[in-house]
Scaffold this motif. Sequence first.
Motif, PDB file in Angstrom:
ATOM      1  N   TRP A 120       0.861  -1.175   0.000  1.00 39.76           N
ATOM      2  CA  TRP A 120       0.000   0.000   0.000  1.00 39.76           C
ATOM      3  C   TRP A 120       0.901   1.229   0.000  1.00 39.76           C
ATOM      4  O   TRP A 120       1.724   1.401   0.891  1.00 39.76           O
ATOM      5  N   GLU A 121       0.741   2.074  -0.994  1.00 39.29           N
ATOM      6  CA  GLU A 121       1.546   3.293  -1.143  1.00 39.29           C
ATOM      7  C   GLU A 121       0.769   4.457  -0.523  1.00 39.29           C
ATOM      8  O   GLU A 121      -0.056   5.077  -1.184  1.00 39.29           O
ATOM      9  N   PHE A 122       1.005   4.711   0.750  1.00 35.22           N
ATOM     10  CA  PHE A 122       0.315   5.772   1.474  1.00 35.22           C
ATOM     11  C   PHE A 122       1.069   7.093   1.359  1.00 35.22           C
ATOM     12  O   PHE A 122       2.268   7.117   1.089  1.00 35.22           O
ATOM     13  N   ILE A 123       0.344   8.183   1.609  1.00 36.95           N
ATOM     14  CA  ILE A 123       0.954   9.514   1.668  1.00 36.95           C
ATOM     15  C   ILE A 123       0.680  10.089   3.052  1.00 36.95           C
ATOM     16  O   ILE A 123      -0.475  10.327   3.420  1.00 36.95           O
ATOM     17  N   LEU A 124       1.749  10.281   3.814  1.00 36.21           N
ATOM     18  CA  LEU A 124       1.678  10.923   5.120  1.00 36.21           C
ATOM     19  C   LEU A 124       1.817  12.419   4.891  1.00 36.21           C
ATOM     20  O   LEU A 124       2.769  12.860   4.248  1.00 36.21           O
ATOM     21  N   ALA A 125       0.862  13.186   5.381  1.00 36.97           N
ATOM     22  CA  ALA A 125       0.859  14.635   5.155  1.00 36.97           C
ATOM     23  C   ALA A 125       0.636  15.377   6.470  1.00 36.97           C
ATOM     24  O   ALA A 125       0.160  14.799   7.453  1.00 36.97           O
ATOM     25  N   ILE A 126       0.999  16.647   6.465  1.00 33.37           N
ATOM     26  CA  ILE A 126       0.690  17.546   7.574  1.00 33.37           C
ATOM     27  C   ILE A 126      -0.046  18.740   6.984  1.00 33.37           C
ATOM     28  O   ILE A 126       0.123  19.071   5.807  1.00 33.37           O
ATOM     29  N   ARG A 127      -0.856  19.377   7.810  1.00 32.61           N
ATOM     30  CA  ARG A 127      -1.581  20.537   7.291  1.00 32.61           C
ATOM     31  C   ARG A 127      -0.601  21.681   7.019  1.00 32.61           C
ATOM     32  O   ARG A 127       0.451  21.770   7.648  1.00 32.61           O
ATOM     33  N   GLN A 128      -0.977  22.536   6.112  1.00 34.79           N
ATOM     34  CA  GLN A 128      -0.091  23.600   5.657  1.00 34.79           C
ATOM     35  C   GLN A 128      -0.299  24.912   6.393  1.00 34.79           C
ATOM     36  O   GLN A 128       0.422  25.864   6.150  1.00 34.79           O
ATOM     37  N   THR A 129      -1.280  24.969   7.277  1.00 35.96           N
ATOM     38  CA  THR A 129      -1.547  26.192   8.035  1.00 35.96           C
ATOM     39  C   THR A 129      -1.620  25.863   9.520  1.00 35.96           C
ATOM     40  O   THR A 129      -1.773  24.705   9.904  1.00 35.96           O
ATOM     41  N   GLY A 130      -1.518  26.870  10.343  1.00 35.37           N
ATOM     42  CA  GLY A 130      -1.612  26.681  11.784  1.00 35.37           C
ATOM     43  C   GLY A 130      -0.269  26.340  12.390  1.00 35.37           C
ATOM     44  O   GLY A 130       0.682  26.014  11.701  1.00 35.37           O
ATOM     45  N   GLU A 131      -0.226  26.398  13.716  1.00 37.12           N
ATOM     46  CA  GLU A 131       1.054  26.159  14.382  1.00 37.12           C
ATOM     47  C   GLU A 131       1.299  24.692  14.711  1.00 37.12           C
ATOM     48  O   GLU A 131       2.407  24.306  15.042  1.00 37.12           O
ATOM     49  N   HIS A 132       0.292  23.836  14.610  1.00 34.53           N
ATOM     50  CA  HIS A 132       0.452  22.415  14.885  1.00 34.53           C
ATOM     51  C   HIS A 132       0.426  21.634  13.578  1.00 34.53           C
ATOM     52  O   HIS A 132      -0.340  21.952  12.666  1.00 34.53           O
ATOM     53  N   GLU A 133       1.240  20.596  13.495  1.00 35.06           N
ATOM     54  CA  GLU A 133       1.403  19.874  12.230  1.00 35.06           C
ATOM     55  C   GLU A 133       0.203  19.011  11.849  1.00 35.06           C
ATOM     56  O   GLU A 133      -0.114  18.880  10.687  1.00 35.06           O
ATOM     57  N   LYS A 134      -0.456  18.365  12.799  1.00 32.12           N
ATOM     58  CA  LYS A 134      -1.651  17.547  12.561  1.00 32.12           C
ATOM     59  C   LYS A 134      -1.459  16.547  11.411  1.00 32.12           C
ATOM     60  O   LYS A 134      -2.023  16.695  10.330  1.00 32.12           O
ATOM     61  N   PRO A 135      -0.682  15.488  11.619  1.00 36.49           N
ATOM     62  CA  PRO A 135      -0.449  14.514  10.544  1.00 36.49           C
ATOM     63  C   PRO A 135      -1.675  13.665  10.220  1.00 36.49           C
ATOM     64  O   PRO A 135      -2.514  13.391  11.083  1.00 36.49           O
ATOM     65  N   PHE A 136      -1.754  13.236   8.965  1.00 39.50           N
ATOM     66  CA  PHE A 136      -2.846  12.390   8.496  1.00 39.50           C
ATOM     67  C   PHE A 136      -2.397  11.651   7.239  1.00 39.50           C
ATOM     68  O   PHE A 136      -1.418  12.031   6.599  1.00 39.50           O
ATOM     69  N   LEU A 137      -3.116  10.571   6.907  1.00 35.59           N
ATOM     70  CA  LEU A 137      -2.884   9.880   5.647  1.00 35.59           C
ATOM     71  C   LEU A 137      -3.864  10.429   4.630  1.00 35.59           C
ATOM     72  O   LEU A 137      -5.071  10.504   4.887  1.00 35.59           O
ATOM     73  N   ARG A 138      -3.340  10.815   3.480  1.00 37.48           N
ATOM     74  CA  ARG A 138      -4.205  11.347   2.413  1.00 37.48           C
ATOM     75  C   ARG A 138      -5.229  10.288   1.996  1.00 37.48           C
ATOM     76  O   ARG A 138      -4.933   9.096   1.980  1.00 37.48           O
ATOM     77  N   PRO A 139      -6.427  10.737   1.625  1.00 32.60           N
ATOM     78  CA  PRO A 139      -7.541   9.827   1.370  1.00 32.60           C
ATOM     79  C   PRO A 139      -7.396   8.779   0.261  1.00 32.60           C
ATOM     80  O   PRO A 139      -7.834   7.653   0.488  1.00 32.60           O
ATOM     81  N   PRO A 140      -6.856   9.058  -0.913  1.00 36.98           N
ATOM     82  CA  PRO A 140      -7.007   8.056  -1.982  1.00 36.98           C
ATOM     83  C   PRO A 140      -6.593   6.635  -1.601  1.00 36.98           C
ATOM     84  O   PRO A 140      -7.421   5.728  -1.634  1.00 36.98           O
ATOM     85  N   LYS A 141      -5.364   6.393  -1.234  1.00 37.69           N
ATOM     86  CA  LYS A 141      -4.918   5.034  -0.900  1.00 37.69           C
ATOM     87  C   LYS A 141      -5.462   4.575   0.443  1.00 37.69           C
ATOM     88  O   LYS A 141      -5.770   3.401   0.630  1.00 37.69           O
ATOM     89  N   TRP A 142      -5.562   5.497   1.418  1.00 41.68           N
ATOM     90  CA  TRP A 142      -6.110   5.119   2.714  1.00 41.68           C
ATOM     91  C   TRP A 142      -7.534   4.607   2.554  1.00 41.68           C
ATOM     92  O   TRP A 142      -7.903   3.563   3.084  1.00 41.68           O
TER      93      TRP A 142
END
Length: 133
Positions: free
Chosen positions: A62-84
């Motif tokens: 499974w080729e997942f994409i780990l991302a963080i939000r681009q705004t705000g002071e906290h990174e808030k990681p998540f896996l992008r929806p398509p592969k997840w």
Amino acid sequence: MAHKKEIIGDIPNGTKVFSKKLGKTDREAQLIIPTKVLKQFPIQNGYYERDFTACDAQDRQWEFILAIRQTGEHEKPFLRPPKWHEFVMAHGLSRDDADYGVVFYSDNNGPLQVRGLRKNQNSLFGQPLWEQV
């Protein structure tokens, strides 16, 4: 100390990255990841995502994409929806018939692993049992 949403303890012959019970957002959109995961899978400065591969119990990659939000002071990681979302559907984790979870772990002799989990109706010593789906 375990993240408050951890559902799986130690992994025999492996190292747990994280585990969690899946909430509605996790099942229907994107998987919200504990921030501590960024210590093991850092995202390069100036970037907002990175790719990584995890294998399921059938050795499907499974080729997942780990991302963080681009705004705000906290990174808030998540896996992008398509592969997840594809993973959720392939492992039947989106139904409302039970509690579902996920665990990511490093196999000491191989690649990163991912497993979909379903909460068993039974418990052991008062702790819920999670079985692989």
